[in-house]
Design an enzyme around this catalytic site. Structure first.
Site, PDB file in Angstrom:
ATOM      1  N   ASN A  35       0.802  -1.223   0.000  1.00 45.85           N
ATOM      2  CA  ASN A  35       0.000   0.000   0.000  1.00 45.85           C
ATOM      3  C   ASN A  35       0.834   1.273   0.000  1.00 45.85           C
ATOM      4  O   ASN A  35       0.393   2.325   0.469  1.00 45.85           O
ATOM      5  CB  ASN A  35      -0.994  -0.003   1.154  1.00 45.85           C
ATOM      6  N   HIS A  81      -8.521  -4.306   5.396  1.00 49.68           N
ATOM      7  CA  HIS A  81      -7.253  -4.436   6.110  1.00 49.68           C
ATOM      8  C   HIS A  81      -7.456  -4.894   7.533  1.00 49.68           C
ATOM      9  O   HIS A  81      -8.369  -4.474   8.222  1.00 49.68           O
ATOM     10  CB  HIS A  81      -6.515  -3.087   6.152  1.00 49.68           C
ATOM     11  N   GLU A 143     -10.480  -0.713   7.877  1.00 56.05           N
ATOM     12  CA  GLU A 143      -9.477  -1.222   8.817  1.00 56.05           C
ATOM     13  C   GLU A 143     -10.207  -1.828  10.000  1.00 56.05           C
ATOM     14  O   GLU A 143     -11.095  -1.193  10.569  1.00 56.05           O
ATOM     15  CB  GLU A 143      -8.585  -0.081   9.322  1.00 56.05           C
TER      16      GLU A 143
END
Length: 198
Positions: A35, A81, A143
């Protein structure tokens, strides 16, 4: 994963593991952070045997879902993520003027209530990462944590599933022509990077 869980009428969903070697090794990355390499320089590097695995993988992903910045690029990438940080389930946006992503975040937050789902906005050019999701016209990160690499916690997985469910429900409704009224969302915004000595 159960494919029926992610299918919606009028929505093409393509599940994709971006860094399978790192997943297999139970680590964040092999040579460098995937990333951070979806920038123009990395995506245009000549493929050579000594090119880091993640740069080669970024180029491959860009060919599949992009090319970045083009009309052919996917409309949306939900970039999922795992994090060791205690973030719960957090939506990450990269553009404060992207009405679609803001409406999606608003829909997810309202659907999850009373559970919380903070929004993190990273739109300052010097602080943005060259992420996988940046290939798409609309990029949304999710996330979830705390959860170490190579571990699946049931509560964290369930939080991710709910966020994805509501994100895909929103896309389905949007594609059916649902009009969403103007909205605003509360977001945490990164304003500077502070480097601390180890």
């Amino acid at each position: 994963a159960n494919r029926e869980e992610i299918q919606r009428g009028g929505v093409e969903v393509t599940p994709f593991i971006t860094n399978p070697r790192a997943v297999q090794a139970h680590t964040r990355y092999i040579d460098c952070d995937l990333n951070r390499v979806f920038d123009a320089e990395s995506l245009s590097k000549e493929e050579t045997p000594d090119l880091p695995y993640e740069v080669t993988r970024a180029q491959e992903i860009n060919r599949i879902f992009g090319p970045k910045g083009s009309n052919e690029a996917y409309d949306l990438i939900l970039d999922l993520h795992n994090t060791t940080s205690n973030m719960g389930g957090t939506i990450v946006l990269e553009d404060s003027s992207d009405a679609f992503s803001i409406q999606m975040s608003h829909y997810i937050k309202n659907s999850l209530a009373p559970e919380t789902c903070p929004v993190l906005l990273i739109d300052k050019p010097g602080l943005k990462y060259a992420t996988t999701r940046s290939i798409a016209k609309h990029c949304v990160g999710v996330e979830v944590g705390p959860q170490p690499n190579g571990v699946v916690r049931a509560d964290i997985l369930e939080k991710m599933r709910k966020i994805i469910k509501y994100a895909l429900d929103f896309v389905h409704l949007f594609n059916e022509g649902r009009v969403f009224p103007p909205c605003s969302i509360e977001a945490f915004k990164i304003i500077e990077q502070i480097v601390r000595a180890h």
